[in-house]
Design a protein around this motif. Sequence first.
Motif, PDB file in Angstrom:
ATOM      1  N   LEU A 103       8.316 -31.983   1.301  1.00 47.01           N
ATOM      2  CA  LEU A 103       9.208 -30.835   1.224  1.00 47.01           C
ATOM      3  C   LEU A 103       8.747 -29.758   2.211  1.00 47.01           C
ATOM      4  O   LEU A 103       7.563 -29.502   2.346  1.00 47.01           O
ATOM      5  CB  LEU A 103       9.122 -30.289  -0.197  1.00 47.01           C
ATOM      6  N   VAL A 104       9.704 -29.142   2.876  1.00 43.66           N
ATOM      7  CA  VAL A 104       9.402 -28.041   3.780  1.00 43.66           C
ATOM      8  C   VAL A 104      10.042 -26.773   3.219  1.00 43.66           C
ATOM      9  O   VAL A 104      11.180 -26.799   2.762  1.00 43.66           O
ATOM     10  CB  VAL A 104       9.933 -28.356   5.197  1.00 43.66           C
ATOM     11  N   ARG A 105       9.249 -25.696   3.219  1.00 41.13           N
ATOM     12  CA  ARG A 105       9.733 -24.437   2.669  1.00 41.13           C
ATOM     13  C   ARG A 105       9.690 -23.391   3.784  1.00 41.13           C
ATOM     14  O   ARG A 105       8.619 -23.120   4.338  1.00 41.13           O
ATOM     15  CB  ARG A 105       8.780 -24.059   1.535  1.00 41.13           C
ATOM     16  N   GLN A 106      10.824 -22.817   4.100  1.00 46.29           N
ATOM     17  CA  GLN A 106      10.875 -21.911   5.250  1.00 46.29           C
ATOM     18  C   GLN A 106      10.017 -20.666   5.046  1.00 46.29           C
ATOM     19  O   GLN A 106       9.494 -20.111   6.010  1.00 46.29           O
ATOM     20  CB  GLN A 106      12.322 -21.540   5.573  1.00 46.29           C
ATOM     21  N   SER A 107       9.844 -20.232   3.803  1.00 46.37           N
ATOM     22  CA  SER A 107       9.043 -19.023   3.546  1.00 46.37           C
ATOM     23  C   SER A 107       7.574 -19.219   3.949  1.00 46.37           C
ATOM     24  O   SER A 107       6.839 -18.253   4.079  1.00 46.37           O
ATOM     25  CB  SER A 107       9.123 -18.637   2.073  1.00 46.37           C
ATOM     26  N   GLU A 108       7.169 -20.476   4.160  1.00 44.16           N
ATOM     27  CA  GLU A 108       5.768 -20.746   4.515  1.00 44.16           C
ATOM     28  C   GLU A 108       5.597 -20.960   6.014  1.00 44.16           C
ATOM     29  O   GLU A 108       4.529 -21.357   6.470  1.00 44.16           O
ATOM     30  CB  GLU A 108       5.285 -22.005   3.765  1.00 44.16           C
ATOM     31  N   ARG A 109       6.663 -20.709   6.781  1.00 42.60           N
ATOM     32  CA  ARG A 109       6.620 -21.096   8.196  1.00 42.60           C
ATOM     33  C   ARG A 109       6.704 -19.900   9.154  1.00 42.60           C
ATOM     34  O   ARG A 109       7.084 -20.056  10.314  1.00 42.60           O
ATOM     35  CB  ARG A 109       7.738 -22.118   8.467  1.00 42.60           C
ATOM     36  N   ASP A 110       6.297 -18.745   8.669  1.00 38.47           N
ATOM     37  CA  ASP A 110       6.348 -17.543   9.505  1.00 38.47           C
ATOM     38  C   ASP A 110       5.670 -17.763  10.870  1.00 38.47           C
ATOM     39  O   ASP A 110       6.227 -17.436  11.916  1.00 38.47           O
ATOM     40  CB  ASP A 110       5.680 -16.389   8.737  1.00 38.47           C
ATOM     41  N   ALA A 111       4.475 -18.343  10.839  1.00 37.20           N
ATOM     42  CA  ALA A 111       3.711 -18.503  12.087  1.00 37.20           C
ATOM     43  C   ALA A 111       4.439 -19.452  13.041  1.00 37.20           C
ATOM     44  O   ALA A 111       4.396 -19.270  14.269  1.00 37.20           O
ATOM     45  CB  ALA A 111       2.314 -19.036  11.771  1.00 37.20           C
ATOM     46  N   ILE A 112       5.110 -20.441  12.481  1.00 35.24           N
ATOM     47  CA  ILE A 112       5.835 -21.415  13.314  1.00 35.24           C
ATOM     48  C   ILE A 112       7.032 -20.748  14.002  1.00 35.24           C
ATOM     49  O   ILE A 112       7.279 -20.961  15.193  1.00 35.24           O
ATOM     50  CB  ILE A 112       6.264 -22.615  12.438  1.00 35.24           C
ATOM     51  N   TYR A 113       7.757 -19.907  13.266  1.00 40.58           N
ATOM     52  CA  TYR A 113       8.926 -19.230  13.860  1.00 40.58           C
ATOM     53  C   TYR A 113       8.482 -18.247  14.947  1.00 40.58           C
ATOM     54  O   TYR A 113       9.088 -18.141  16.006  1.00 40.58           O
ATOM     55  CB  TYR A 113       9.754 -18.526  12.778  1.00 40.58           C
ATOM     56  N   ARG A 114       7.395 -17.537  14.641  1.00 39.17           N
ATOM     57  CA  ARG A 114       6.845 -16.585  15.593  1.00 39.17           C
ATOM     58  C   ARG A 114       6.441 -17.294  16.898  1.00 39.17           C
ATOM     59  O   ARG A 114       6.763 -16.842  17.992  1.00 39.17           O
ATOM     60  CB  ARG A 114       5.597 -15.964  14.971  1.00 39.17           C
ATOM     61  N   LYS A 115       5.767 -18.401  16.745  1.00 37.15           N
ATOM     62  CA  LYS A 115       5.278 -19.145  17.904  1.00 37.15           C
ATOM     63  C   LYS A 115       6.452 -19.717  18.714  1.00 37.15           C
ATOM     64  O   LYS A 115       6.442 -19.717  19.944  1.00 37.15           O
ATOM     65  CB  LYS A 115       4.373 -20.276  17.412  1.00 37.15           C
ATOM     66  N   ALA A 116       7.459 -20.194  17.998  1.00 32.10           N
ATOM     67  CA  ALA A 116       8.618 -20.777  18.688  1.00 32.10           C
ATOM     68  C   ALA A 116       9.338 -19.709  19.508  1.00 32.10           C
ATOM     69  O   ALA A 116       9.837 -19.971  20.604  1.00 32.10           O
ATOM     70  CB  ALA A 116       9.573 -21.389  17.661  1.00 32.10           C
ATOM     71  N   LEU A 117       9.395 -18.502  18.968  1.00 36.01           N
ATOM     72  CA  LEU A 117      10.148 -17.434  19.631  1.00 36.01           C
ATOM     73  C   LEU A 117       9.366 -16.785  20.768  1.00 36.01           C
ATOM     74  O   LEU A 117       9.962 -16.203  21.681  1.00 36.01           O
ATOM     75  CB  LEU A 117      10.527 -16.371  18.579  1.00 36.01           C
ATOM     76  N   GLN A 118       8.038 -16.917  20.739  1.00 32.41           N
ATOM     77  CA  GLN A 118       7.192 -16.168  21.682  1.00 32.41           C
ATOM     78  C   GLN A 118       7.583 -16.365  23.157  1.00 32.41           C
ATOM     79  O   GLN A 118       7.660 -15.382  23.902  1.00 32.41           O
ATOM     80  CB  GLN A 118       5.702 -16.495  21.447  1.00 32.41           C
ATOM     81  N   PRO A 119       7.863 -17.581  23.591  1.00 40.50           N
ATOM     82  CA  PRO A 119       8.245 -17.739  25.014  1.00 40.50           C
ATOM     83  C   PRO A 119       9.502 -16.941  25.358  1.00 40.50           C
ATOM     84  O   PRO A 119       9.619 -16.424  26.476  1.00 40.50           O
ATOM     85  CB  PRO A 119       8.501 -19.237  25.155  1.00 40.50           C
ATOM     86  N   LEU A 120      10.408 -16.797  24.397  1.00 36.73           N
ATOM     87  CA  LEU A 120      11.634 -16.033  24.667  1.00 36.73           C
ATOM     88  C   LEU A 120      11.336 -14.533  24.667  1.00 36.73           C
ATOM     89  O   LEU A 120      11.954 -13.772  25.418  1.00 36.73           O
ATOM     90  CB  LEU A 120      12.725 -16.384  23.651  1.00 36.73           C
ATOM     91  N   ILE A 121      10.366 -14.134  23.845  1.00 39.06           N
ATOM     92  CA  ILE A 121       9.916 -12.733  23.864  1.00 39.06           C
ATOM     93  C   ILE A 121       9.246 -12.458  25.218  1.00 39.06           C
ATOM     94  O   ILE A 121       9.515 -11.453  25.865  1.00 39.06           O
ATOM     95  CB  ILE A 121       8.948 -12.454  22.694  1.00 39.06           C
TER      96      ILE A 121
END
Length: 267
Positions: free
Chosen positions: A70-88
């Motif tokens: 099971l994957v829970r999005q509330s536990e993936r803050d670091a993953i979303y941040r990292k994914a977005l960083q190149p666009l930032i």
Amino acid sequence: MITRFAPAPTGFLHLGHVVNASHVWEAARARDGKVLLRIEDHDRQRCRPEYEAALLEDLAWLGFEADGPLVRQSERDAIYRKALQPLIDRELVYGCTCTRSDIVAAAGDVGPELRYPNTCRDKNIPLTDDVGWRLRIEPGIERFFDEIRGPQQQDPSEQCGDLLVRDRLGNWTYQLAATVDDHAQKITDVIRGVDLLPSTGRQIRLARLLGRHTPPRFAHHALVMKSATEKLSKSDGDTGVRDLRAAGWSAEAVLARARAMPAAGDH
Ligand code: GLU
Ligand code: ZN
């Protein structure tokens, strides 16, 4: 073939979910694929652990079993941040202080959905936790083939404007979280209701910006109606799986009822 079932724990499992789950698991079975279960609890204000527990229990009772952890999005803050960083880093993401009513007032002629008129694009508002974060969306058409509906085209810059990826309360948005996860989980097939069809072009665009150049296949099935004239509402006591269970329905009967429900005529 890897697909997913991705409910938001903002309420109990209802027949609309059951219909979607049936489409997802049937497609996976037919193609020897896998179903991943993803809890889309990105919105901390609306999601509740007791809804998640109830969703999982009702799914298990119905016999829908996931083929992976099971994957829970509330536990993936670091993953979303990292994914977005190149666009930032490329300065494609900016801070936005607009409230919904600011956007309504500024949008003027409102089309089928509220379009953000890119008000804050050039204001250089820093990306802090108390402002919205928006991704610049340039004009351009996304074409894709819907496995049920055939060829589609959408221009996200006209539909929604610059895309909200994080809200003013510090929640990652559905668009960002789902797109990052569909990529990270190597989802090959997205199977969902037609209410999400307008999101697909922007998810394809976002996925490409995040480095996914081959998007998944998409199939958007019809939404079901409670009856020929009544819409299915999550608050209806007689369409909640919990309530049907409590009233003595068997899992087979609930699945059969979901399969026999009329499809909404306008899609
Ligand atoms: N979490 C979304 C919902 O419950 C579904 C997301 C999706 O299938 O892309 O409506
Ligand atoms: Zn703004």
